[in-house]
Design a protein around this motif. Structure first.
Motif, PDB file in Angstrom:
ATOM      1  N   HIS A   1     -24.263 -39.046 -14.268  1.00 59.75           N
ATOM      2  CA  HIS A   1     -23.118 -38.523 -15.011  1.00 59.75           C
ATOM      3  C   HIS A   1     -23.418 -37.113 -15.516  1.00 59.75           C
ATOM      4  O   HIS A   1     -22.569 -36.211 -15.420  1.00 59.75           O
ATOM      5  CB  HIS A   1     -22.770 -39.445 -16.172  1.00 59.75           C
ATOM      6  CG  HIS A   1     -21.577 -38.996 -16.966  1.00 59.75           C
ATOM      7  ND1 HIS A   1     -20.283 -39.122 -16.505  1.00 59.75           N
ATOM      8  CD2 HIS A   1     -21.489 -38.393 -18.188  1.00 59.75           C
ATOM      9  CE1 HIS A   1     -19.449 -38.624 -17.410  1.00 59.75           C
ATOM     10  NE2 HIS A   1     -20.155 -38.182 -18.431  1.00 59.75           N
ATOM     11  N   ALA A   2     -24.612 -36.914 -16.055  1.00 62.59           N
ATOM     12  CA  ALA A   2     -24.993 -35.581 -16.523  1.00 62.59           C
ATOM     13  C   ALA A   2     -25.049 -34.596 -15.369  1.00 62.59           C
ATOM     14  O   ALA A   2     -24.618 -33.435 -15.491  1.00 62.59           O
ATOM     15  CB  ALA A   2     -26.346 -35.649 -17.233  1.00 62.59           C
ATOM     16  N   LEU A   3     -25.560 -35.048 -14.225  1.00 58.37           N
ATOM     17  CA  LEU A   3     -25.624 -34.177 -13.057  1.00 58.37           C
ATOM     18  C   LEU A   3     -24.231 -33.817 -12.567  1.00 58.37           C
ATOM     19  O   LEU A   3     -23.988 -32.677 -12.144  1.00 58.37           O
ATOM     20  CB  LEU A   3     -26.412 -34.860 -11.938  1.00 58.37           C
ATOM     21  CG  LEU A   3     -26.538 -34.082 -10.625  1.00 58.37           C
ATOM     22  CD1 LEU A   3     -27.264 -32.756 -10.840  1.00 58.37           C
ATOM     23  CD2 LEU A   3     -27.264 -34.928  -9.574  1.00 58.37           C
ATOM     24  N   ALA A   4     -23.296 -34.755 -12.646  1.00 59.42           N
ATOM     25  CA  ALA A   4     -21.933 -34.494 -12.175  1.00 59.42           C
ATOM     26  C   ALA A   4     -21.282 -33.358 -12.950  1.00 59.42           C
ATOM     27  O   ALA A   4     -20.544 -32.543 -12.368  1.00 59.42           O
ATOM     28  CB  ALA A   4     -21.093 -35.764 -12.281  1.00 59.42           C
ATOM     29  N   GLN A   5     -21.537 -33.282 -14.246  1.00 63.80           N
ATOM     30  CA  GLN A   5     -20.944 -32.213 -15.049  1.00 63.80           C
ATOM     31  C   GLN A   5     -21.472 -30.850 -14.606  1.00 63.80           C
ATOM     32  O   GLN A   5     -20.708 -29.889 -14.450  1.00 63.80           O
ATOM     33  CB  GLN A   5     -21.258 -32.444 -16.537  1.00 63.80           C
ATOM     34  CG  GLN A   5     -20.796 -33.791 -17.072  1.00 63.80           C
ATOM     35  CD  GLN A   5     -19.315 -34.032 -16.874  1.00 63.80           C
ATOM     36  OE1 GLN A   5     -18.496 -33.169 -17.196  1.00 63.80           O
ATOM     37  NE2 GLN A   5     -18.943 -35.184 -16.336  1.00 63.80           N
ATOM     38  N   ARG A   6     -22.784 -30.765 -14.388  1.00 68.21           N
ATOM     39  CA  ARG A   6     -23.364 -29.494 -13.946  1.00 68.21           C
ATOM     40  C   ARG A   6     -22.947 -29.158 -12.519  1.00 68.21           C
ATOM     41  O   ARG A   6     -22.785 -27.993 -12.152  1.00 68.21           O
ATOM     42  CB  ARG A   6     -24.888 -29.541 -14.057  1.00 68.21           C
ATOM     43  CG  ARG A   6     -25.390 -29.590 -15.497  1.00 68.21           C
ATOM     44  CD  ARG A   6     -26.851 -29.150 -15.579  1.00 68.21           C
ATOM     45  NE  ARG A   6     -27.701 -29.973 -14.732  1.00 68.21           N
ATOM     46  CZ  ARG A   6     -28.236 -31.134 -15.105  1.00 68.21           C
ATOM     47  NH1 ARG A   6     -27.984 -31.609 -16.329  1.00 68.21           N
ATOM     48  NH2 ARG A   6     -29.018 -31.813 -14.303  1.00 68.21           N
ATOM     49  N   ALA A   7     -22.779 -30.184 -11.691  1.00 65.87           N
ATOM     50  CA  ALA A   7     -22.380 -29.953 -10.302  1.00 65.87           C
ATOM     51  C   ALA A   7     -20.983 -29.360 -10.225  1.00 65.87           C
ATOM     52  O   ALA A   7     -20.720 -28.439  -9.436  1.00 65.87           O
ATOM     53  CB  ALA A   7     -22.463 -31.257  -9.514  1.00 65.87           C
ATOM     54  N   ILE A   8     -20.068 -29.865 -11.048  1.00 65.42           N
ATOM     55  CA  ILE A   8     -18.706 -29.326 -11.068  1.00 65.42           C
ATOM     56  C   ILE A   8     -18.737 -27.845 -11.429  1.00 65.42           C
ATOM     57  O   ILE A   8     -18.019 -27.018 -10.842  1.00 65.42           O
ATOM     58  CB  ILE A   8     -17.829 -30.106 -12.073  1.00 65.42           C
ATOM     59  CG1 ILE A   8     -17.440 -31.478 -11.500  1.00 65.42           C
ATOM     60  CG2 ILE A   8     -16.584 -29.320 -12.433  1.00 65.42           C
ATOM     61  CD1 ILE A   8     -16.375 -31.437 -10.432  1.00 65.42           C
ATOM     62  N   GLU A   9     -19.577 -27.477 -12.378  1.00 63.43           N
ATOM     63  CA  GLU A   9     -19.689 -26.072 -12.784  1.00 63.43           C
ATOM     64  C   GLU A   9     -20.176 -25.192 -11.631  1.00 63.43           C
ATOM     65  O   GLU A   9     -19.868 -24.000 -11.577  1.00 63.43           O
ATOM     66  CB  GLU A   9     -20.647 -25.955 -13.967  1.00 63.43           C
ATOM     67  CG  GLU A   9     -20.142 -26.642 -15.237  1.00 63.43           C
ATOM     68  CD  GLU A   9     -21.206 -26.694 -16.314  1.00 63.43           C
ATOM     69  OE1 GLU A   9     -22.339 -26.211 -16.047  1.00 63.43           O
ATOM     70  OE2 GLU A   9     -20.921 -27.213 -17.406  1.00 63.43           O
ATOM     71  N   ARG A  10     -20.917 -25.775 -10.714  1.00 61.98           N
ATOM     72  CA  ARG A  10     -21.434 -25.025  -9.563  1.00 61.98           C
ATOM     73  C   ARG A  10     -20.590 -25.211  -8.312  1.00 61.98           C
ATOM     74  O   ARG A  10     -20.979 -24.793  -7.217  1.00 61.98           O
ATOM     75  CB  ARG A  10     -22.896 -25.419  -9.302  1.00 61.98           C
ATOM     76  CG  ARG A  10     -23.835 -24.828 -10.351  1.00 61.98           C
ATOM     77  CD  ARG A  10     -25.178 -25.508 -10.356  1.00 61.98           C
ATOM     78  NE  ARG A  10     -26.077 -24.852 -11.325  1.00 61.98           N
ATOM     79  CZ  ARG A  10     -26.030 -25.058 -12.632  1.00 61.98           C
ATOM     80  NH1 ARG A  10     -25.127 -25.903 -13.145  1.00 61.98           N
ATOM     81  NH2 ARG A  10     -26.858 -24.423 -13.449  1.00 61.98           N
ATOM     82  N   GLY A  11     -19.444 -25.869  -8.455  1.00 63.15           N
ATOM     83  CA  GLY A  11     -18.491 -25.935  -7.353  1.00 63.15           C
ATOM     84  C   GLY A  11     -18.699 -27.062  -6.366  1.00 63.15           C
ATOM     85  O   GLY A  11     -18.305 -26.941  -5.200  1.00 63.15           O
ATOM     86  N   VAL A  12     -19.280 -28.164  -6.812  1.00 60.68           N
ATOM     87  CA  VAL A  12     -19.418 -29.325  -5.936  1.00 60.68           C
ATOM     88  C   VAL A  12     -19.177 -30.584  -6.762  1.00 60.68           C
ATOM     89  O   VAL A  12     -19.557 -30.661  -7.937  1.00 60.68           O
ATOM     90  CB  VAL A  12     -20.810 -29.360  -5.263  1.00 60.68           C
ATOM     91  CG1 VAL A  12     -21.924 -29.495  -6.289  1.00 60.68           C
ATOM     92  CG2 VAL A  12     -20.889 -30.465  -4.226  1.00 60.68           C
ATOM     93  N   ALA A  13     -18.512 -31.553  -6.157  1.00 60.27           N
ATOM     94  CA  ALA A  13     -18.130 -32.766  -6.885  1.00 60.27           C
ATOM     95  C   ALA A  13     -18.597 -34.015  -6.145  1.00 60.27           C
ATOM     96  O   ALA A  13     -18.617 -34.056  -4.914  1.00 60.27           O
ATOM     97  CB  ALA A  13     -16.617 -32.820  -7.073  1.00 60.27           C
ATOM     98  N   PHE A  14     -18.976 -35.021  -6.915  1.00 57.56           N
ATOM     99  CA  PHE A  14     -19.308 -36.335  -6.371  1.00 57.56           C
ATOM    100  C   PHE A  14     -18.913 -37.366  -7.412  1.00 57.56           C
ATOM    101  O   PHE A  14     -18.489 -37.018  -8.540  1.00 57.56           O
ATOM    102  CB  PHE A  14     -20.798 -36.439  -6.025  1.00 57.56           C
ATOM    103  CG  PHE A  14     -21.716 -36.297  -7.212  1.00 57.56           C
ATOM    104  CD1 PHE A  14     -21.999 -37.376  -8.042  1.00 57.56           C
ATOM    105  CD2 PHE A  14     -22.305 -35.074  -7.505  1.00 57.56           C
ATOM    106  CE1 PHE A  14     -22.833 -37.239  -9.140  1.00 57.56           C
ATOM    107  CE2 PHE A  14     -23.148 -34.929  -8.596  1.00 57.56           C
ATOM    108  CZ  PHE A  14     -23.410 -36.013  -9.408  1.00 57.56           C
ATOM    109  N   VAL A  15     -19.059 -38.641  -7.078  1.00 54.82           N
ATOM    110  CA  VAL A  15     -18.704 -39.713  -8.001  1.00 54.82           C
ATOM    111  C   VAL A  15     -19.981 -40.366  -8.537  1.00 54.82           C
ATOM    112  O   VAL A  15     -20.776 -40.888  -7.743  1.00 54.82           O
ATOM    113  CB  VAL A  15     -17.835 -40.779  -7.307  1.00 54.82           C
ATOM    114  CG1 VAL A  15     -17.453 -41.873  -8.306  1.00 54.82           C
ATOM    115  CG2 VAL A  15     -16.581 -40.153  -6.718  1.00 54.82           C
ATOM    116  N   PRO A  16     -20.218 -40.341  -9.851  1.00 51.46           N
ATOM    117  CA  PRO A  16     -21.342 -41.097 -10.410  1.00 51.46           C
ATOM    118  C   PRO A  16     -21.211 -42.574 -10.078  1.00 51.46           C
ATOM    119  O   PRO A  16     -20.103 -43.123  -9.977  1.00 51.46           O
ATOM    120  CB  PRO A  16     -21.215 -40.845 -11.915  1.00 51.46           C
ATOM    121  CG  PRO A  16     -20.450 -39.559 -12.019  1.00 51.46           C
ATOM    122  CD  PRO A  16     -19.488 -39.582 -10.872  1.00 51.46           C
ATOM    123  N   GLY A  17     -22.338 -43.248  -9.920  1.00 50.58           N
ATOM    124  CA  GLY A  17     -22.314 -44.602  -9.402  1.00 50.58           C
ATOM    125  C   GLY A  17     -22.044 -45.701 -10.401  1.00 50.58           C
ATOM    126  O   GLY A  17     -21.672 -46.811 -10.016  1.00 50.58           O
TER     127      GLY A  17
END
Length: 399
Positions: A344-360
């Motif tokens: 979940h924490a990684l997802a927030q930073r990933a969105i800021e860098r322009g890539v999205a995924f779904v936390p499990g």
């Protein structure tokens, strides 16, 4: 307003909520479980539409039977027979508005408040929500790279006496795992031995990359006496033809089908007759094998590209089993090298860098694993996949 108490046990889909964040220009999304619209056989669907309107427009545009448009049911029965289902016949299936409605009808007809239901951990998020809406007490069976662990599953059956067991045996969502042939036969033996309904959800089984997966539980049921009486099979054209048609089907024992038809009458009367007529014409035209061959090739290349990039860019910070079909790669963050191990924490930073995924975590009905995440390779081409993984690595290294 005072809403129904059944809504207290559910919440909106974490995936649907994530989509609200994807409007940022240039974002690369590994989040959705959609097929690639660029691979829809538009010419074939257009031709099927024209034939549906020219050959029998009255039937295509009129109300229809709740069980489904007979020409489509005949085509679907033939489709299932081609995949090894013995004695497949139109009267053994009903057409549903996507396989999602088939699951909903199973929930309506089978689950009373407090009933135990066994699902895989992890499993399809919408199924968890659907079954909870009808009051199910959900129990999780663990999986590995070969699917559900049948020895543990048997112990859970003995302990909980579930109303039903829900499995995605082939290229699971989100796990990508495929149940081995040996375990498939064991699941069927357990269904017959304990007289417990097994629901086989099979939207991805045709999307294999190299060797075909083991036959479906439905196809194998002829080898296990009595198992067909305790087996429901949900199929869909959404991932292989078009999700917009909303055409799925349910094959099940006669009593379950009869009750599902009754409940469907109350819900939508019938699935769109026009969509059914188009699907029937498409299947009859014989274009499905070529369509499947094309999408298998494209998805195989994208899956390989994603897995190669993950190994190269993320190394031992992640672990995963490379899928042999379907739409997903299921990752677990290891925390190696002090890197982030919370998805979940990684997802927030990933969105800021322009890539999205779904936390499990939302894919678990019990004991969620916060280190897991799901990546879909379906809608990004190979260059975007490589760039998306590079951005994901940047987010991971920023921990």
């Amino acid at each position: 307003m005072q809403f129904a108490s059944r809504l207290d046990a559910i919440e909106t889909s974490a995936i649907r909520e994530l989509f609200k964040l994807l409007g940022k220009p240039g974002i690369i999304s590994f989040a959705g479980g959609f097929p690639d619209s660029a691979m829809f056989d538009v010419d074939g669907i257009r031709a099927a539409t024209e034939r549906a309107l020219s050959q029998d427009p009255g039937a295509a545009l009129q109300y229809g039977a709740t069980e489904g448009y007979l020409p489509l049911r005949e085509q679907l029965a033939a489709f299932m027979a081609s995949k090894g289902v013995q004695d497949a016949a139109p009267e053994q299936l009903i057409v549903t508005t996507g396989s999602q409605q088939a699951l909903d009808l199973i929930g309506k007809t089978m689950i009373s408040p407090g009933d135990k239901v066994i699902v895989e951990g992890p499993t399809f998020l919408a199924t968890i929500q659907c079954f909870r809406l009808y009051g199910a007490d959900i129990v999780t069976a663990p999986i590995d790279g070969d699917g559900v662990q049948t020895d543990v599953l048997e112990q859970l059956i003995i302990e909980h006496r579930p109303k039903l067991i829900y499995l995605i045996p082939t290229f699971g969502n989100p796990s990508g795992a495929t149940l081995s042939r040996e375990r498939r036969l064991r699941v069927l033996e357990l269904a017959a031995q304990y007289q417990t309904l097994v629901v086989e959800d099979d939207p991805y089984g045709d999307l294999y990359f190299n060797a075909a997966p083991p036959p479906s539980l439905l196809a194998l049921s002829s080898q296990v006496p009595g198992s067909r009486d305790w087996l429901a099979h949900c199929g869909s054209l959404s991932k292989v033809l078009s999700p917009g048609l909303r055409v799925g089907w349910l094959m099940a024992p006669p009593a379950l089908l009869a009750n599902a038809v009754m409940c469907k009458q109350f819900s939508d009367a019938h699935t769109s007759t026009f969509a059914q007529a188009v699907a029937a014409q498409y299947l009859q035209a014989g274009r499905m094998p070529a369509t499947l061959a094309h999408v298998r090739q494209v998805y195989a290349e994208r899956a390989q590209t994603l897995c190669d990039a993950l190994r190269a860019q993320l190394g031992d910070a992640v672990e995963f089993v490379q899928p042999q079909g379907g739409l997903f790669v299921w990752l677990r963050l290891t925390g190696a090298g002090g890197k982030e191990h919370n998805a979940h924490a990684l997802a927030q930073r990933a969105i800021e860098r322009g890539v999205a995924f779904v936390p499990g975590a939302p894919f678990f009905a019990q004991n969620p694993d916060p280190a897991t995440l799901r990546l879909s390779f379906a809608t990004a081409d190979v260059e975007k996949i490589r760039e998306g993984v590079a951005r994901l690595a940047q987010a991971l290294n920023a921990a």
